[in-house]
Design a protein around this motif. Structure first.
Motif, PDB file in Angstrom:
ATOM      1  N   THR A 110      50.416  25.623  50.610  1.00  0.00           N
ATOM      2  CA  THR A 110      51.860  25.738  50.698  1.00  0.00           C
ATOM      3  C   THR A 110      52.255  26.017  52.150  1.00  0.00           C
ATOM      4  N   PRO A 111      53.459  25.625  52.558  1.00  0.00           N
ATOM      5  CA  PRO A 111      53.881  25.831  53.951  1.00  0.00           C
ATOM      6  C   PRO A 111      54.172  27.298  54.257  1.00  0.00           C
ATOM      7  N   ARG A 112      54.089  27.637  55.519  1.00  0.00           N
ATOM      8  CA  ARG A 112      54.417  28.994  55.964  1.00  0.00           C
ATOM      9  C   ARG A 112      55.910  29.228  55.762  1.00  0.00           C
ATOM     10  N   ARG A 113      56.262  30.374  55.172  1.00  0.00           N
ATOM     11  CA  ARG A 113      57.652  30.620  54.832  1.00  0.00           C
ATOM     12  C   ARG A 113      57.893  32.112  54.677  1.00  0.00           C
ATOM     13  N   THR A 114      59.148  32.497  54.710  1.00  0.00           N
ATOM     14  CA  THR A 114      59.559  33.868  54.467  1.00  0.00           C
ATOM     15  C   THR A 114      60.127  33.970  53.065  1.00  0.00           C
ATOM     16  N   VAL A 115      59.646  34.931  52.297  1.00  0.00           N
ATOM     17  CA  VAL A 115      60.091  35.112  50.918  1.00  0.00           C
ATOM     18  C   VAL A 115      60.359  36.597  50.686  1.00  0.00           C
ATOM     19  N   THR A 116      61.014  36.894  49.588  1.00  0.00           N
ATOM     20  CA  THR A 116      61.244  38.273  49.187  1.00  0.00           C
ATOM     21  C   THR A 116      60.576  38.507  47.840  1.00  0.00           C
ATOM     22  N   VAL A 117      59.688  39.473  47.788  1.00  0.00           N
ATOM     23  CA  VAL A 117      58.956  39.781  46.558  1.00  0.00           C
ATOM     24  C   VAL A 117      59.106  41.267  46.252  1.00  0.00           C
ATOM     25  N   PRO A 118      59.014  41.651  44.974  1.00  0.00           N
ATOM     26  CA  PRO A 118      59.136  43.074  44.626  1.00  0.00           C
ATOM     27  C   PRO A 118      57.851  43.829  44.918  1.00  0.00           C
ATOM     28  N   THR A 119      57.969  45.133  45.042  1.00  0.00           N
ATOM     29  CA  THR A 119      56.803  46.001  45.129  1.00  0.00           C
ATOM     30  C   THR A 119      56.281  46.234  43.719  1.00  0.00           C
ATOM     31  N   VAL A 120      54.985  45.995  43.502  1.00  0.00           N
ATOM     32  CA  VAL A 120      54.418  46.041  42.156  1.00  0.00           C
ATOM     33  C   VAL A 120      53.024  46.656  42.184  1.00  0.00           C
ATOM     34  N   TRP A 121      52.521  46.948  40.997  1.00  0.00           N
ATOM     35  CA  TRP A 121      51.102  47.214  40.791  1.00  0.00           C
ATOM     36  C   TRP A 121      50.476  45.925  40.279  1.00  0.00           C
ATOM     37  N   MET A 122      49.368  45.502  40.858  1.00  0.00           N
ATOM     38  CA  MET A 122      48.702  44.270  40.440  1.00  0.00           C
ATOM     39  C   MET A 122      47.249  44.568  40.101  1.00  0.00           C
ATOM     40  N   ALA A 123      46.758  43.966  39.028  1.00  0.00           N
ATOM     41  CA  ALA A 123      45.402  44.234  38.566  1.00  0.00           C
ATOM     42  C   ALA A 123      44.380  43.930  39.650  1.00  0.00           C
ATOM     43  N   VAL A 124      43.447  44.849  39.831  1.00  0.00           N
ATOM     44  CA  VAL A 124      42.388  44.669  40.817  1.00  0.00           C
ATOM     45  C   VAL A 124      41.509  43.480  40.458  1.00  0.00           C
ATOM     46  N   GLU A 125      41.257  43.290  39.169  1.00  0.00           N
ATOM     47  CA  GLU A 125      40.420  42.197  38.681  1.00  0.00           C
ATOM     48  C   GLU A 125      41.244  41.248  37.821  1.00  0.00           C
ATOM     49  N   PRO A 126      40.955  39.954  37.859  1.00  0.00           N
ATOM     50  CA  PRO A 126      41.596  39.047  36.903  1.00  0.00           C
ATOM     51  C   PRO A 126      40.980  39.223  35.525  1.00  0.00           C
ATOM     52  N   GLU A 127      41.778  38.969  34.505  1.00  0.00           N
ATOM     53  CA  GLU A 127      41.296  39.056  33.140  1.00  0.00           C
ATOM     54  C   GLU A 127      40.995  37.666  32.593  1.00  0.00           C
ATOM     55  N   GLU A 128      40.062  37.614  31.671  1.00  0.00           N
ATOM     56  CA  GLU A 128      39.805  36.369  30.959  1.00  0.00           C
ATOM     57  C   GLU A 128      41.047  35.992  30.173  1.00  0.00           C
ATOM     58  N   SER A 129      41.440  34.745  30.262  1.00  0.00           N
ATOM     59  CA  SER A 129      42.649  34.310  29.578  1.00  0.00           C
ATOM     60  C   SER A 129      42.434  34.235  28.075  1.00  0.00           C
ATOM     61  N   PRO A 130      43.365  34.776  27.287  1.00  0.00           N
ATOM     62  CA  PRO A 130      43.276  34.592  25.838  1.00  0.00           C
ATOM     63  C   PRO A 130      43.569  33.153  25.472  1.00  0.00           C
ATOM     64  N   VAL A 188      29.565  37.688  41.487  1.00  0.00           N
ATOM     65  CA  VAL A 188      30.679  38.487  40.987  1.00  0.00           C
ATOM     66  C   VAL A 188      30.707  38.394  39.471  1.00  0.00           C
ATOM     67  N   VAL A 189      31.346  39.366  38.834  1.00  0.00           N
ATOM     68  CA  VAL A 189      31.591  39.322  37.396  1.00  0.00           C
ATOM     69  C   VAL A 189      32.942  38.647  37.203  1.00  0.00           C
ATOM     70  N   ARG A 190      32.939  37.458  36.655  1.00  0.00           N
ATOM     71  CA  ARG A 190      34.182  36.703  36.524  1.00  0.00           C
ATOM     72  C   ARG A 190      34.959  37.156  35.295  1.00  0.00           C
ATOM     73  N   TYR A 191      36.164  37.626  35.533  1.00  0.00           N
ATOM     74  CA  TYR A 191      37.121  37.940  34.480  1.00  0.00           C
ATOM     75  C   TYR A 191      36.694  39.103  33.591  1.00  0.00           C
ATOM     76  N   VAL A 192      37.395  40.196  33.696  1.00  0.00           N
ATOM     77  CA  VAL A 192      37.239  41.270  32.731  1.00  0.00           C
ATOM     78  C   VAL A 192      37.974  40.872  31.467  1.00  0.00           C
ATOM     79  N   VAL A 193      37.699  41.568  30.371  1.00  0.00           N
ATOM     80  CA  VAL A 193      38.320  41.249  29.093  1.00  0.00           C
ATOM     81  C   VAL A 193      39.477  42.200  28.860  1.00  0.00           C
TER      82      VAL A 193
END
Length: 319
Positions: A110-130, A188-193
């Motif tokens: 994606t091109p370089r750009r300025t955006v506005t995003v909220p401050t959040v908590w984001m999971a350290v690890e990705p989860e396996e998709s249901p 790495v361990v891919r995707y926690v459950v």
């Protein structure tokens, strides 16, 4: 300062005690426990990391506000070894890719750009998709509904890129180079459950047993901005990023976002399995690589059948 006003720039401007107080308050508001807090040099100044544990999962604080994401192709000067790999491996392989490396990369990032995003908590690890319950159920809609039931959501593309790059303007979250003599996968361990499923997941976050205020610092490696504690190792991908996330670390570890056209973190191993060349095999780990081919496949007729081949990274909004 209200937590909703805790932008990336303001977070970086705080002293250590103030940052720790804000992290503690954000953890309390999220009904979590602060388990890691540290800080260290980062491109443009200093950056703190805060990680909480909540409901058996670890989440990292991602300060938002007005931030820069994407990649500046116009100003990019590919390193000689990347050009050599593309010319001698990729073009020589006759795969039909563009003769110019910049043109090839432009198809993915994606091109370089300025955006506005909220401050959040984001999971350290990705989860396996249901798995979607119905064959005709749209993958993104199903995942959004599944996360919403837990008070979580999918990250948007801008949020994912910001969380991965943490303000770095280099091609990869760790810098401009990649170890072409090493594979972009494994180790790495891919995707926690997800909590509540039959099989308990394994949280591979670094354990933190000491006082979070004195847990040390993360120090960038030479030429690798924001890499915590990597010393002189050539392989940076398995180290957590500047926010403490395990992200963009394995090309087989693709992550969906709220935008069906944007899948980040990996290409499902297409370039590796196709033998497209060393650099092209690493390219899916680029911070701004939205992997359009993977996105098209995932949200196509066969996407619902590959739940164990892609993951979701839950986001918890600050209340």
């Amino acid at each position: 300062m209200a937590l909703t006003d805790l932008t990336f720039d303001r977070w970086r401007a705080l002293d250590r005690d103030a940052a720790y107080r804000h992290a503690r308050e954000a953890a309390r508001r999220a009904d979590g426990r602060l388990v890691a807090f540290d800080g260290g040099p980062h491109p443009g100044g200093f950056l703190y990391r805060a990680v909480i544990e909540r409901g058996g999962r670890r989440f990292a604080l991602i300060p938002g506000g007005e931030v820069r994401v994407g990649f500046d192709l116009a100003g990019w000067r590919p390193l000689p070894e990347l050009l050599a790999s593309y010319r001698t491996e990729t073009l020589a392989g006759g795969f039909g890719f563009a003769d110019d490396l910049v043109e090839h990369v432009a198809r993915y990032v994606t091109p370089r750009r300025t955006v506005t995003v909220p401050t959040v908590w984001m999971a350290v690890e990705p989860e396996e998709s249901p798995q979607p319950e119905g064959e005709d159920e749209f993958v993104a809609e199903f995942l959004a509904r599944s996360l919403a039931a837990r008070g979580l959501r999918l990250p948007g593309p801008d949020e994912w890129e910001h969380a991965c790059g943490a303000g770095a303007d280099t091609l990869f979250r760790w810098g401009s180079a990649c170890p072409l003599d090493q594979p972009p996968y494994g180790g790495v361990v891919r995707y926690v459950v997800a909590p509540g499923t039959d099989t308990p997941g394994t949280d591979t976050s670094d354990p933190q047993t000491s006082d979070p205020r004195t847990s040390g610092t993360h120090t960038p490696d030479t030429g690798a901005p924001g890499i915590p504690g990597t010393g002189d190792r050539a392989d940076h991908r398995r180290s957590p990023n500047a926010f403490g996330l395990h992200i963009a670390r394995d090309v087989y570890e693709s992550e969906v976002t709220s935008d069906p056209a944007s899948v980040y973190g990996g290409d499902g191993g297409e370039a590796v399995c196709g033998g497209y060349g060393s650099f092209v095999s690493w390219l899916p780990l680029a911070t701004a690589n939205r992997n359009p081919g993977m996105a098209e496949f995932l949200h196509g007729p066969d996407g619902a059948e590959i739940g164990d081949d892609f993951g979701v990274r839950p986001v918890l909004d600050l209340s």
